[in-house]
Design a protein around this motif. Structure first.
Motif, mmCIF file in Angstrom:
data_model
loop_
_atom_site.group_PDB
_atom_site.id
_atom_site.type_symbol
_atom_site.label_atom_id
_atom_site.label_comp_id
_atom_site.label_asym_id
_atom_site.label_seq_id
_atom_site.Cartn_x
_atom_site.Cartn_y
_atom_site.Cartn_z
ATOM 1 N N ASP A 70 0.909 -1.103 0.035
ATOM 2 C CA ASP A 70 -0.067 0.038 0.116
ATOM 3 C C ASP A 70 0.868 1.252 -0.160
ATOM 4 N N LEU A 71 1.718 1.358 -0.910
ATOM 5 C CA LEU A 71 2.795 2.381 -1.025
ATOM 6 C C LEU A 71 2.487 3.123 -2.414
ATOM 7 N N ALA A 72 2.770 4.560 -2.623
ATOM 8 C CA ALA A 72 2.884 4.950 -3.813
ATOM 9 C C ALA A 72 3.875 6.236 -3.800
ATOM 10 N N PHE A 73 4.641 6.472 -4.919
ATOM 11 C CA PHE A 73 5.484 7.535 -4.926
ATOM 12 C C PHE A 73 5.137 8.508 -5.893
ATOM 13 N N LEU A 74 5.088 10.069 -5.464
ATOM 14 C CA LEU A 74 4.744 10.999 -6.297
ATOM 15 C C LEU A 74 5.933 11.979 -6.807
ATOM 16 N N GLN A 75 5.529 12.517 -7.756
ATOM 17 C CA GLN A 75 6.684 13.638 -8.120
ATOM 18 C C GLN A 75 6.195 14.989 -7.403
ATOM 19 N N PRO A 76 7.327 15.468 -6.753
ATOM 20 C CA PRO A 76 7.158 16.793 -5.933
ATOM 21 C C PRO A 76 7.218 17.895 -6.939
ATOM 22 N N PRO A 77 6.557 19.022 -6.561
ATOM 23 C CA PRO A 77 6.689 20.456 -7.473
ATOM 24 C C PRO A 77 8.264 20.648 -7.815
ATOM 25 N N ALA A 78 8.122 21.525 -8.947
ATOM 26 C CA ALA A 78 9.307 21.868 -9.532
ATOM 27 C C ALA A 78 10.291 22.530 -8.651
ATOM 28 N N GLU A 172 8.738 1.212 8.788
ATOM 29 C CA GLU A 172 9.861 2.113 7.723
ATOM 30 C C GLU A 172 10.590 1.255 7.070
ATOM 31 N N SER A 173 10.710 -0.030 7.504
ATOM 32 C CA SER A 173 11.644 -0.788 6.768
ATOM 33 C C SER A 173 11.135 -1.355 5.481
ATOM 34 N N TYR A 174 9.981 -1.499 5.261
ATOM 35 C CA TYR A 174 9.198 -2.083 3.872
ATOM 36 C C TYR A 174 9.259 -0.650 3.044
ATOM 37 N N LEU A 175 9.190 0.525 3.709
ATOM 38 C CA LEU A 175 9.119 1.916 2.803
ATOM 39 C C LEU A 175 10.653 2.035 2.281
ATOM 40 N N ARG A 176 11.255 1.838 3.353
ATOM 41 C CA ARG A 176 13.011 2.206 2.847
ATOM 42 C C ARG A 176 13.367 1.082 1.797
ATOM 43 N N LEU A 179 11.788 2.316 -1.545
ATOM 44 C CA LEU A 179 12.347 3.536 -2.077
ATOM 45 C C LEU A 179 13.733 3.288 -2.755
ATOM 46 N N ASP A 180 14.694 2.214 -1.933
ATOM 47 C CA ASP A 180 15.688 1.800 -2.740
ATOM 48 C C ASP A 180 15.633 0.942 -4.131
ATOM 49 N N ILE A 181 14.411 0.186 -4.233
ATOM 50 C CA ILE A 181 14.218 -0.428 -5.377
ATOM 51 C C ILE A 181 13.940 0.309 -6.541
#
Length: 366
Positions: A70-78, A172-176, A179-181
């Protein structure tokens, strides 16, 4: 760190996220230059709207989705200035440790609730979750769970409805790991397979929709070929907003809710299909502090309401609001453009006049 230190530190890192289906929370990690949230907050959307303390509402690309975790990563503003928050270490977390959950529950922006870790490794669906008693509610999803060192130790993910402060955060371990992948592929749409956890990218997607590792069907966060089109009254509202030069993608704030700015006024439009009415509320300035201006201000508001054409000025607590209500069957694109244009123009004009003539205060925005 004190609670205040932690809350102050996270103010600029917490992100508001909105789609046509609802709202949620995210947080920015500078080390990865990504916004983290829950997959269920953005599920089905490759582009969402985001807003923060240091930037206005803007569109953001969904780059990575992970249904299993249940994770998603988004683009931050410029261009943005946000706090440099860090990931903590889940392995050092213990039952009874104090934690703070930060997010936007029920639209109450930047809400922080403190609690303790009830159980550090509650297992559900084969994954460990941090069970907490800090109050989290709809809208908190995707926000950070923070330890008393100011570090992110989890992502607030779900609650048990009907339970008394039974909240759960992904460690945090799952999130890290996620992110690294994804980090070497930043800027490329990717989805982690829920079956084998293989990172699927456009370059390795098998037959256009299958995981090359296990054959499970995969949906990458790809932008749709055709833009989303609402139906019924919602479609009419968006047609009107487009004709008035508003970007409806940025205006959408959830199911049948839109928000736009006109000059210094903020206009929130809501459609309730159960009672068939469209309500538009323009949030102007606040009541003046000096008591000698209050009486003349009230007299002015009453006179304007007597002479107004379909618009009503009111005071809600200390806020001055200009409102308009339209029956959905009476809302046509042509008539609606005139009505909303009139509201927008009057809202901006009233806001300037009230601040200049009656010393009303600037509107406070979160």
């Amino acid at each position: 760190m004190t609670n205040k230190d932690i809350i102050d530190q996270y103010q600029t890192a917490i992100i508001q996220i909105a789609t046509q289906g609802g709202t949620g929370t995210g947080f920015y990690l500078r080390d990865y230059d990504l916004i983290v949230t829950n997959n269920h907050v953005v599920d089905g959307y490759a582009e969402v709207t985001i807003a923060g303390k240091q930037f206005d509402k803007t569109l953001s690309r969904v780059w990575y989705t992970d249904r299993k975790h249940d994770l998603a990563f988004l683009q931050p503003p410029a261009s943005h200035e946000t706090a440099d928050i860090k990931l903590g270490t889940y392995d050092q977390l213990k039952d009874g440790d104090a934690v703070i959950a930060i997010g936007h529950p029920f639209g109450l922006n930047y809400t922080a609730t403190q609690g303790v870790v009830s159980k550090v490794d509650r297992v559900r669906d084969g994954l460990k979750f941090i069970q907490i008693d800090a109050a989290i509610n709809p809208g908190n999803s995707g926000g950070p769970l923070v330890n008393m060192n100011g570090e992110v130790v989890g992502v607030n993910t779900f609650i048990i409805r009907g339970g008394d402060n039974l909240g759960f955060a992904l460690p945090e371990s799952y999130l890290r790991t996620a992110l690294d992948i994804y980090k070497p592929h930043k800027g490329v749409p990717g989805a982690r397979c829920a079956s084998c956890e293989f990172l699927v990218l456009p370059e390795n997607l098998d037959s256009g929709k299958y995981c090359p590792s296990c054959g499970s069907e995969i949906q990458l966060p790809e932008l749709p070929k055709e833009e989303y089109e609402p139906v019924g009254a919602a479609k009419t509202i968006e047609t009107i907003l487009k004709q008035l030069g508003k970007d409806v993608r940025l205006a959408r704030e959830g199911v049948n809710i839109w928000s736009v700015k006109e000059g210094s006024a903020k206009i929130v439009i809501r459609y309730n299909p159960e009672n068939y009415f469209v309500a538009a509320d323009a949030y102007l300035c606040r009541l003046p502090k000096e008591a000698n201006y209050i009486k003349s201000l009230y007299e002015f508001l009453l006179r304007e309401n007597y002479n107004s054409n379909g618009l009503v000025l009111s005071c809600v607590k200390e806020n001055i609001i200009l409102s308009m209500i339209v029956y959905d069957l009476d809302l046509t694109p042509d008539a609606g453009v005139n009505s909303f244009k009139h509201l927008f123009q009057k809202a901006d004009a009233y806001d300037d006049l009230l601040k200049h003539e009656y010393h009303c205060l600037e509107r406070v925005e979160e």
